[in-house]
Design a protein around this motif. Structure first.
Motif, PDB file in Angstrom:
ATOM      1  N   PHE A 250       0.825  -1.212   0.000  1.00 18.55           N
ATOM      2  CA  PHE A 250       0.000   0.000   0.000  1.00 18.55           C
ATOM      3  C   PHE A 250       0.855   1.256   0.000  1.00 18.55           C
ATOM      4  CE2 PHE A 250      -2.133  -3.369   2.384  1.00 18.55           C
ATOM      5  CZ  PHE A 250      -3.202  -3.573   1.547  1.00 18.55           C
ATOM      6  N   ARG A 269       6.340   4.453  11.998  1.00 18.33           N
ATOM      7  CA  ARG A 269       7.514   3.652  11.669  1.00 18.33           C
ATOM      8  C   ARG A 269       8.739   4.069  12.482  1.00 18.33           C
ATOM      9  NH1 ARG A 269      10.128   2.061   6.448  1.00 18.33           N
ATOM     10  NH2 ARG A 269      12.269   1.948   7.140  1.00 18.33           N
ATOM     11  N   LYS A 420       8.591  -3.926  -6.566  1.00 18.03           N
ATOM     12  CA  LYS A 420       8.212  -2.560  -6.961  1.00 18.03           C
ATOM     13  C   LYS A 420       8.783  -2.264  -8.344  1.00 18.03           C
ATOM     14  CE  LYS A 420       9.802   0.209  -3.643  1.00 18.03           C
ATOM     15  NZ  LYS A 420       9.882   1.420  -2.802  1.00 18.03           N
TER      16      LYS A 420
HETATM   17  P1  ATP Z   1       9.856   1.734   0.809  1.00 14.61           P
HETATM   18  O1  ATP Z   1      10.493   3.040   0.502  1.00 14.61           O
HETATM   19  O2  ATP Z   1       9.862   0.774  -0.330  1.00 14.61           O
HETATM   20  O3  ATP Z   1       8.568   1.826   1.525  1.00 14.61           O
HETATM   21  P2  ATP Z   1      11.007   1.186   3.287  1.00 14.61           P
HETATM   22  O4  ATP Z   1      12.440   1.168   3.558  1.00 14.61           O
HETATM   23  O5  ATP Z   1      10.180   2.291   3.792  1.00 14.61           O
HETATM   24  O6  ATP Z   1      10.864   1.050   1.740  1.00 14.61           O
HETATM   25  P3  ATP Z   1      10.469  -1.574   3.301  1.00 14.61           P
HETATM   26  O7  ATP Z   1      10.915  -2.469   4.358  1.00 14.61           O
HETATM   27  O8  ATP Z   1      11.269  -1.602   2.094  1.00 14.61           O
HETATM   28  O9  ATP Z   1      10.341  -0.116   3.879  1.00 14.61           O
HETATM   29  O10 ATP Z   1       8.997  -1.920   2.894  1.00 14.61           O
HETATM   30  C1  ATP Z   1       8.088  -2.158   3.878  1.00 14.61           C
HETATM   31  C2  ATP Z   1       7.147  -0.997   3.970  1.00 14.61           C
HETATM   32  O11 ATP Z   1       6.094  -1.147   3.051  1.00 14.61           O
HETATM   33  C3  ATP Z   1       6.482  -1.007   5.307  1.00 14.61           C
HETATM   34  O12 ATP Z   1       7.186  -0.225   6.239  1.00 14.61           O
HETATM   35  C4  ATP Z   1       5.094  -0.486   5.066  1.00 14.61           C
HETATM   36  O13 ATP Z   1       5.032   0.898   5.334  1.00 14.61           O
HETATM   37  C5  ATP Z   1       4.868  -0.696   3.611  1.00 14.61           C
HETATM   38  N1  ATP Z   1       3.803  -1.669   3.313  1.00 14.61           N
HETATM   39  C6  ATP Z   1       2.749  -1.451   2.498  1.00 14.61           C
HETATM   40  N2  ATP Z   1       1.971  -2.518   2.398  1.00 14.61           N
HETATM   41  C7  ATP Z   1       2.519  -3.482   3.173  1.00 14.61           C
HETATM   42  C8  ATP Z   1       2.165  -4.836   3.462  1.00 14.61           C
HETATM   43  N3  ATP Z   1       1.104  -5.425   2.921  1.00 14.61           N
HETATM   44  N4  ATP Z   1       2.987  -5.510   4.315  1.00 14.61           N
HETATM   45  C9  ATP Z   1       4.075  -4.936   4.858  1.00 14.61           C
HETATM   46  N5  ATP Z   1       4.454  -3.667   4.599  1.00 14.61           N
HETATM   47  C10 ATP Z   1       3.693  -2.938   3.762  1.00 14.61           C
END
Ligand code: ATP
Length: 556
Positions: A250, A269, A420
């Protein structure tokens, strides 16, 4: 414990660059601290922290207040202070030098203790409203008045959350492990579920390994969130997991909801308490979720059936106190995809497929909150279909999770993969800037950005970003960063590190020009990552890996 002892220890370890030696020295130092409160404070202070990240209290002391307090305490005029700061390039050293001129006066002052510093900090963070700035200046000036020069150096740095000791989370973890002969992994686990190294150190000292093992997730204490790695391909995910639990990724912002003992607390977060920014979600949870749970999910803002840009939700976080006005403007909902705690027990060690059942049994769907849709499959075509659906609905892509995996707090591992379409960007800490020219001379028009060395906590520059900003953003950021200016030198500005920019680039090059050893070619600003802390910025290892991966791509 005397604050002087702490400050002198800091001045010794400041010169040490070997991480092993640092951990050993810190281990020996903290092992010798008898009082629990002193131990708690010292562990936090060494990391440049006054409170754990989830504690809502903050000192609310910016650079301007430090200038004022130094002026009051030393009777030096402001221009002299500014000159000294420019000369030394470090507020801590400048404070130390200023205090050197008044040492005789302080001989009869009461000596500062770690407990006294803590007490004053707690008082400062409780002050709000009219007159609070003045009282803070007074309190801080009193501290400087009783401080010796070396104490002033570390007091200043502590207030700025910049100890410059090279002591990051990794070193503190190793030091605690070493001090009381406990496995590092166990110390790490205790930290991920309490987010408070002070508390972990106190338990390690008094109860040892057994004490840490007994530490459990608690309601209203946030847990580090599990994170995802980039999926190389759908096939890789199927190969590794055999069955894959697929969800939409999402385009919103992560939340951890604690609902129990009659209240709901929501953490972002970066583990900040953002409950006040989300009143409608709080109400919905109270009426539709079984009490006594911790849920993990994403808050999404919608407009005409599509997610609104991420920034809009974060704006609500920033203005947590003006919520009611924003509420009408930004309709939001929450989708939950995990559960960490249920009925007085942590459930993180259950496999995802069982946690999912539990999650479904505690959340009753409404039009504002629901359990995120999930498909479990071994079929690449099905995964691709979910991924495309998510993109068509305006979301970021898909998450591929291992149905057999536990929830590992703070872990970015192979159990959660993200799919992505875009090229990998970097999340980098803003550490400096430069005022613009001509029409732009009133705004900061370029920003120096750095990646993180997580072991030492050091920020290593990788370049300057000056494109990708709208004029509006340049104005907005100038105001955002103005209170963080530590000092200026001509057009150059040194900033207290607090914010993270997401930056795109064309290529990563090796470069001796920057301390990181790398430079971004054509960096371009993408957005402000208000949901990320300095400690969550991309690491030097990730930069190195992305650098290497450029060649892999070329070879094939
Ligand atoms: P990005 O910039 O891609 O969001 P990031 O470093 O913030 O990367 P990642 O660990 O790469 O975080 O991706 C996980 C993030 O994706 C989570 O922190 C959450 O906010 C988001 N997210 C959205 N949908 C989901 C889902 N179904 N399950 C887990 N996380 C999700």
């Amino acid at each position: 414990m005397l604050f002087k002892e702490f400050a002198e220890f800091c001045s010794v370890i400041e010169k040490i660059s070997s991480t092993l030696e640092l951990a050993a020295r810190i281990a020996a130092f903290i092992k010798g601290i008898e009082d629990d409160n002193d131990l708690y404070n010292v562990v936090l202070f060494l990391m440049g922290k006054v409170y754990p990240p989830w504690d809502e209290r903050e000192l609310g002391v910016g650079v301007g207040l430090i200038y004022e307090a130094l002026r009051v305490a030393t009777g030096t005029n402001r221009s002299k202070i500014e000159e000294l700061i420019k000369e030394t390039g470090d507020l801590g050293i400048a404070a130390e030098k200023l205090l050197q001129t008044k040492t005789q006066l302080t001989l009869f002052e009461e000596e500062l203790t770690v407990a006294k510093v803590r007490e004053v900090f707690d008082t400062m963070s409780s002050l709000t409203g009219e007159g609070s700035q003045k009282r803070k200046i007074r309190l801080l000036a009193d501290l400087y008045f009783s401080a010796t020069p070396i104490e002033a150096r570390y007091l200043t740095r502590l207030i700025l959350s910049e100890m410059r000791l090279g002591v990051g989370e990794g070193i503190v973890r190793d030091a605690i492990a070493r001090a009381w002969g406990i496995e590092e992994a166990l110390v790490e686990r205790a930290y991920m579920i309490t987010n408070d190294f002070g508390k972990v150190a106190v338990v390690a000292k008094n109860e040892g390994k057994e004490g840490l093992e007994k530490m459990k997730i608690e309601l209203h204490v946030p847990v580090r969130m599990m994170l995802a790695q980039v999926a190389e391909s759908i096939d890789q995910a199927i190969r590794e997991m055999s069955r894959v639990a697929v969800e939409w990724k999402f385009d919103g912002t992560r939340v951890q909801v604690h609902w129990g003992n009659g209240k709901v607390t929501i953490y972002s977060r970066r583990l900040e308490n953002v409950t006040r920014a989300l009143p409608e979600i709080v109400e919905e949870i109270k009426s539709n979720v079984k009490e006594g749970v911790i849920l993990d999910g994403e808050v999404v803002a919608m407009k005409e059936g599509r997610p609104m840009p991420f920034q809009h939700i974060l704006r609500r976080f920033r203005r947590k106190y003006e919520v009611s006005k924003m509420m009408e403007k930004i309709p939001i909902h929450a989708q939950f995809f995990d559960i960490l705690y249920c009925d007085g027990k942590e459930v993180i060690d259950l496999p995802l497929e069982e946690r999912r059942k539990l999650l479904e049994s505690v959340v009753r769907s409404s039009d504002r909150i629901w359990v995120a849709k999930q498909v479990v499959t071994s079929d690449a075509a099905v995964i691709e279909q979910v991924y495309n659906e998510a993109l068509n609905a305006g979301h970021e892509g898909a998450m591929l999770k291992n149905p057999k995996s536990p929830y590992i707090p703070g872990k970015r591992g192979k159990h959660w993969l993200k799919l992505k379409p875009v090229m990998e960007t970097l999340d980098l800490v803003v550490i400096g800037g430069e005022w613009g020219e001509g029409k732009r001379s009133h705004v900061i028009s370029s920003y120096e950005i750095a990646c993180l060395d997580p072991t030492t906590g050091k920020l290593l520059p990788v370049g300057k970003v000056a494109t990708g900003f709208t004029d509006e953003e340049l104005e907005e950021f100038t105001e955002l960063f103005r209170p963080l200016i530590e000092y200026e030198e001509g057009k150059k500005i040194v900033l207290q590190p607090k914010y993270v920019f997401e930056v795109a680039y064309q290529e990563i090059q090796k470069s001796p020009k920057y301390e990181s050893g790398y430079a971004l070619r054509f960096p371009r600003f993408v957005r402000l990552r208000e949901d990320k802390d300095v400690g969550e910025a991309d690491t030097i290892d990730r930069v190195a890996r992305l650098y290497e991966s450029q060649f892999k791509g070329k070879k094939t």
